[in-house]
Design an enzyme around this catalytic site. Structure first.
Site, PDB file in Angstrom:
ATOM      1  N   ASP A  80      33.947 -11.121  -0.079  1.00  0.00           N
ATOM      2  CA  ASP A  80      33.160 -10.375  -1.061  1.00  0.00           C
ATOM      3  C   ASP A  80      32.332  -9.251  -0.456  1.00  0.00           C
ATOM      4  OD1 ASP A  80      31.283 -11.756   0.364  1.00  0.00           O
ATOM      5  OD2 ASP A  80      30.926 -13.261  -1.188  1.00  0.00           O
TER       6      ASP A  80
ATOM      7  N   GLU B 126      40.035 -16.328  -0.184  1.00  0.00           N
ATOM      8  CA  GLU B 126      38.758 -16.851  -0.704  1.00  0.00           C
ATOM      9  C   GLU B 126      38.433 -16.200  -2.057  1.00  0.00           C
ATOM     10  OE1 GLU B 126      34.519 -16.180   0.745  1.00  0.00           O
ATOM     11  OE2 GLU B 126      35.009 -17.991   1.845  1.00  0.00           O
TER      12      GLU B 126
ATOM     13  N   GLU C 154      27.486  -8.879  -3.546  1.00  0.00           N
ATOM     14  CA  GLU C 154      28.730  -9.624  -3.325  1.00  0.00           C
ATOM     15  C   GLU C 154      29.368 -10.134  -4.614  1.00  0.00           C
ATOM     16  OE1 GLU C 154      25.959 -10.031  -1.570  1.00  0.00           O
ATOM     17  OE2 GLU C 154      26.519  -9.551   0.487  1.00  0.00           O
TER      18      GLU C 154
ATOM     19  N   HIS D 131      19.866 -13.768   5.610  1.00  0.00           N
ATOM     20  CA  HIS D 131      20.163 -12.332   5.656  1.00  0.00           C
ATOM     21  C   HIS D 131      20.463 -11.692   4.301  1.00  0.00           C
ATOM     22  CE1 HIS D 131      24.245 -14.019   5.554  1.00  0.00           C
ATOM     23  NE2 HIS D 131      24.620 -12.866   5.031  1.00  0.00           N
TER      24      HIS D 131
ATOM     25  N   ARG E 168      20.593  -9.694   0.908  1.00  0.00           N
ATOM     26  CA  ARG E 168      19.868  -8.497   0.450  1.00  0.00           C
ATOM     27  C   ARG E 168      18.908  -8.798  -0.692  1.00  0.00           C
ATOM     28  NH1 ARG E 168      21.714  -3.278   2.077  1.00  0.00           N
ATOM     29  NH2 ARG E 168      23.258  -3.603   3.695  1.00  0.00           N
TER      30      ARG E 168
ATOM     31  N   HIS F 264      19.605 -12.106  12.120  1.00  0.00           N
ATOM     32  CA  HIS F 264      20.574 -11.086  11.693  1.00  0.00           C
ATOM     33  C   HIS F 264      20.064  -9.701  12.114  1.00  0.00           C
ATOM     34  CE1 HIS F 264      23.269  -8.789   9.086  1.00  0.00           C
ATOM     35  NE2 HIS F 264      23.964  -9.907   8.936  1.00  0.00           N
TER      36      HIS F 264
HETATM   37  C1  UD1 Z   1      27.183  -7.946   4.919  1.00  0.00           C
HETATM   38  C2  UD1 Z   1      27.913  -8.447   3.678  1.00  0.00           C
HETATM   39  C3  UD1 Z   1      27.507  -9.882   3.367  1.00  0.00           C
HETATM   40  C4  UD1 Z   1      27.700 -10.771   4.552  1.00  0.00           C
HETATM   41  C5  UD1 Z   1      27.000 -10.187   5.747  1.00  0.00           C
HETATM   42  C6  UD1 Z   1      27.346 -11.044   6.924  1.00  0.00           C
HETATM   43  C7  UD1 Z   1      28.286  -6.681   2.013  1.00  0.00           C
HETATM   44  C8  UD1 Z   1      27.852  -6.155   0.716  1.00  0.00           C
HETATM   45  N1  UD1 Z   1      27.539  -7.669   2.517  1.00  0.00           N
HETATM   46  O1  UD1 Z   1      25.776  -7.968   4.658  1.00  0.00           O
HETATM   47  O2  UD1 Z   1      28.288 -10.370   2.284  1.00  0.00           O
HETATM   48  O3  UD1 Z   1      27.161 -12.035   4.250  1.00  0.00           O
HETATM   49  O4  UD1 Z   1      27.432  -8.833   5.982  1.00  0.00           O
HETATM   50  O5  UD1 Z   1      26.484 -10.899   7.981  1.00  0.00           O
HETATM   51  O6  UD1 Z   1      29.266  -6.230   2.551  1.00  0.00           O
HETATM   52  N2  UD1 Z   1      24.027  -4.600  12.191  1.00  0.00           N
HETATM   53  C9  UD1 Z   1      24.097  -4.317  13.534  1.00  0.00           C
HETATM   54  N3  UD1 Z   1      25.140  -4.835  14.246  1.00  0.00           N
HETATM   55  C10 UD1 Z   1      26.086  -5.619  13.699  1.00  0.00           C
HETATM   56  C11 UD1 Z   1      26.003  -5.911  12.341  1.00  0.00           C
HETATM   57  C12 UD1 Z   1      24.974  -5.388  11.592  1.00  0.00           C
HETATM   58  O7  UD1 Z   1      23.258  -3.618  14.064  1.00  0.00           O
HETATM   59  O8  UD1 Z   1      26.990  -6.057  14.403  1.00  0.00           O
HETATM   60  C13 UD1 Z   1      22.898  -4.065  11.399  1.00  0.00           C
HETATM   61  C14 UD1 Z   1      23.080  -2.574  11.070  1.00  0.00           C
HETATM   62  O9  UD1 Z   1      21.832  -1.963  11.056  1.00  0.00           O
HETATM   63  C15 UD1 Z   1      23.638  -2.640   9.668  1.00  0.00           C
HETATM   64  C16 UD1 Z   1      22.856  -3.816   9.112  1.00  0.00           C
HETATM   65  O10 UD1 Z   1      22.801  -4.750  10.171  1.00  0.00           O
HETATM   66  O11 UD1 Z   1      23.401  -1.431   9.003  1.00  0.00           O
HETATM   67  C17 UD1 Z   1      23.422  -4.486   7.899  1.00  0.00           C
HETATM   68  O12 UD1 Z   1      24.816  -4.644   7.957  1.00  0.00           O
HETATM   69  P1  UD1 Z   1      25.633  -4.741   6.581  1.00  0.00           P
HETATM   70  O13 UD1 Z   1      27.065  -4.920   6.813  1.00  0.00           O
HETATM   71  O14 UD1 Z   1      25.201  -3.608   5.708  1.00  0.00           O
HETATM   72  O15 UD1 Z   1      25.071  -6.147   6.109  1.00  0.00           O
HETATM   73  P2  UD1 Z   1      24.831  -6.725   4.702  1.00  0.00           P
HETATM   74  O16 UD1 Z   1      25.240  -5.815   3.587  1.00  0.00           O
HETATM   75  O17 UD1 Z   1      23.440  -7.205   4.666  1.00  0.00           O
HETATM   76  N1  UDP Z   2      27.702 -17.287  12.741  1.00  0.00           N
HETATM   77  C1  UDP Z   2      27.886 -16.915  14.062  1.00  0.00           C
HETATM   78  N2  UDP Z   2      26.770 -16.583  14.803  1.00  0.00           N
HETATM   79  C2  UDP Z   2      25.516 -16.585  14.282  1.00  0.00           C
HETATM   80  C3  UDP Z   2      25.348 -16.939  12.927  1.00  0.00           C
HETATM   81  C4  UDP Z   2      26.472 -17.284  12.168  1.00  0.00           C
HETATM   82  O1  UDP Z   2      29.004 -16.905  14.569  1.00  0.00           O
HETATM   83  O2  UDP Z   2      24.564 -16.271  15.018  1.00  0.00           O
HETATM   84  C5  UDP Z   2      28.910 -17.603  11.921  1.00  0.00           C
HETATM   85  C6  UDP Z   2      28.877 -18.873  11.085  1.00  0.00           C
HETATM   86  O3  UDP Z   2      29.418 -19.962  11.804  1.00  0.00           O
HETATM   87  C7  UDP Z   2      29.723 -18.520   9.883  1.00  0.00           C
HETATM   88  C8  UDP Z   2      29.564 -17.024   9.741  1.00  0.00           C
HETATM   89  O4  UDP Z   2      29.015 -16.561  10.979  1.00  0.00           O
HETATM   90  O5  UDP Z   2      31.104 -18.769  10.108  1.00  0.00           O
HETATM   91  C9  UDP Z   2      28.641 -16.709   8.608  1.00  0.00           C
HETATM   92  O6  UDP Z   2      28.318 -15.353   8.631  1.00  0.00           O
HETATM   93  P1  UDP Z   2      27.129 -14.753   7.803  1.00  0.00           P
HETATM   94  O7  UDP Z   2      26.105 -15.794   7.552  1.00  0.00           O
HETATM   95  O8  UDP Z   2      26.709 -13.522   8.528  1.00  0.00           O
HETATM   96  O9  UDP Z   2      27.839 -14.292   6.464  1.00  0.00           O
HETATM   97  P2  UDP Z   2      28.183 -15.029   5.076  1.00  0.00           P
HETATM   98  O10 UDP Z   2      28.981 -16.240   5.373  1.00  0.00           O
HETATM   99  O11 UDP Z   2      26.892 -15.316   4.395  1.00  0.00           O
HETATM  100  O12 UDP Z   2      28.940 -13.998   4.330  1.00  0.00           O
END
Ligand code: UD1
Ligand code: UDP
Length: 370
Positions: A97, A119, A133, A209, A211, A242
């Site tokens: 999602d 999924e 999502e 994490h 939003r 996160h």
């Molecule tokens: C996104 C997904 C959410 C998922 C989450 C998993 C959408 C709408 N949401 O969340 O469903 O649960 O990812 O974690 O797509 N960042 C880094 N390094 C990384 C990753 C992220 O610096 O490796 C920081 C960046 O500043 C980035 C911010 O985190 O801009 C948020 O990342 P983003 O993919 O926008 O996260 P979410 O939308 O919160």
């Molecule tokens: N996870 C990980 N390292 C972390 C935190 C979570 O590998 O520090 C894994 C966790 O086991 C799960 C996935 O990341 O499989 C979940 O990701 P996240 O919570 O970011 O996203 P969501 O599942 O809510 O979309």
């Protein structure tokens, strides 16, 4: 030969698609498997690729710090179609999602390429929870050609929304495949901070994490953790933070001074799975963690007002506690003091799959596109 292009970009998508890609690669006589990462997450995605030994054939490399969902969607929709025209996959696979999943399915539709949704069928019924999502799921269902539901309840949702039964496959969740392929009996943490965890003290694992929780709800969750830490001084808390700047700033400001609090960088999947295995209790708003923890016999308190994964609640492995300080403290305190309440949750059965979801997905793809 069926050419399958798997497109993903975030940590959870990569974890849940890794077993599918491996299953496709294991049948080279039937499938040509290609991977395109959006890199919506850069560091956390690369961590997962490393753990599962996956290589991206194409990398859209679109993450920018503090990105908005709209920016991610726009970049995927702009950058993916030329690649699709170039490689012409028979089917494109997306997972879950995220913005990457929805935008890639939309790009496939625009190029008249069939897409498969791994999924599929999760819903809260509230368009703003989780945000965005829930809308991504609804839209991806409309866009996809073939749907892989993790549970019978999710498949029923798809059928109720008019998806033909022949296109909606009940497979289990691939997260259980990934988990069972990863967990091992004697594991030693490689994150330096974790070597000082005291094995004789109970540990609570926390991730947050979402939003829709930014601001007051996240502050309230942190206040609950503070209160639990003060009420139960024997507890250790591990919180891989996160990297989203909105999460990091709040959590560090409100929790960094507490003894027994391990605020650490996100850890790789191997490390996280074994943190779950070592935990006494899990507090999370993560989707994936809600599915994994029950397989390891760990009670989960869900830090959301509503969950699209009601199966865990029905099975008794999860309780939805929201982000209200008083409620989190009350439910956690009961589990931390009553062995009976704890055992009831810890012994409930995982409803999310048997570890063979990827095989079912690959079999359905062979039948449909072969
Ligand atoms: C996104 C997904 C959410 C998922 C989450 C998993 C959408 C709408 N949401 O969340 O469903 O649960 O990812 O974690 O797509 N960042 C880094 N390094 C990384 C990753 C992220 O610096 O490796 C920081 C960046 O500043 C980035 C911010 O985190 O801009 C948020 O990342 P983003 O993919 O926008 O996260 P979410 O939308 O919160
Ligand atoms: N996870 C990980 N390292 C972390 C935190 C979570 O590998 O520090 C894994 C966790 O086991 C799960 C996935 O990341 O499989 C979940 O990701 P996240 O919570 O970011 O996203 P969501 O599942 O809510 O979309």
């Amino acid at each position: 030969m069926i050419r399958v292009l798997s497109v993903f970009g975030t940590r959870p998508e990569a974890i849940k698609m890794a077993p599918v890609v491996h299953a496709l690669q294991a049948a080279p006589e039937t499938f040509e498997s290609l991977v395109c990462v959006s890199a919506q997450h850069r560091a956390m995605l690369d961590q997962v690729l490393g753990v599962f030994g996956l290589r991206a054939d194409h990398d859209l490399d679109l993450m920018v710090p503090g990105q908005s969902p709209a920016q991610i969607a726009a970049r995927v929709i702009e950058r993916l179609p030329p690649l699709l025209r170039d490689i012409r996959p028979d089917v494109l696979l997306v997972q879950g999602d995220t913005m990457t999943a929805f935008a890639a399915a939309f790009a496939a539709y625009l190029e008249r390429i069939p897409s498969g949704h791994v999924e599929a069928g999760l819903r809260t019924g509230d368009r703003f929870q989780p945000f965005p999502e829930e809308m991504n799921r609804v839209l991806t269902t409309r866009l996809a050609t073939i749907h892989f539901a993790p549970t019978a309840q999710a498949r029923d949702v798809l059928l109720a929304e008019g998806i033909p039964a022949a296109d909606a496959h009940l497979t289990g969740n691939t997260v259980i495949d990934a988990l069972l392929q990863t967990v091992r009996p004697d594991y030693h943490f490689h994150t330096p901070r974790l070597s000082s965890l005291d094995p004789s003290r109970r540990m609570v694992l926390v991730t947050t994490h979402r939003r829709e929780s930014f601001g007051a709800p996240l502050e309230s969750t942190c206040a609950a953790i503070r209160e639990l830490a003060q009420r139960f001084p024997d507890l250790q808390f591990v919180l891989p933070v996160h990297p989203n700047p909105q999460v990091k700033a709040t959590v560090e400001r409100l929790l960094c001074d507490l003894p027994g609090m391990y605020l650490i960088e996100p850890v790789d999947y191997l490390e996280f799975v074994h943190l779950m295995a070592r935990a006494h209790l899990v507090l999370t708003d993560s989707g994936g963690v809600q599915e994994e923890a029950p397989s390891l016999g760990k009670p989960v308190l869900v830090l959301r007002e509503v969950t699209e994964r009601p199966e865990g609640v029905t099975a008794g492995t999860a309780v939805v506690v929201g982000t209200d300080r008083e409620r989190i403290v009350r439910v956690a305190s009961e589990l931390l003091t009553s062995a009976e309440a704890y055992d009831r949750m810890a012994n409930a059965v995982n409803p999310y799959g048997d570890g063979h979801a990827s095989e079912r997905i690959v079999a359905a793809l062979a039948e449909r596109f072969g």
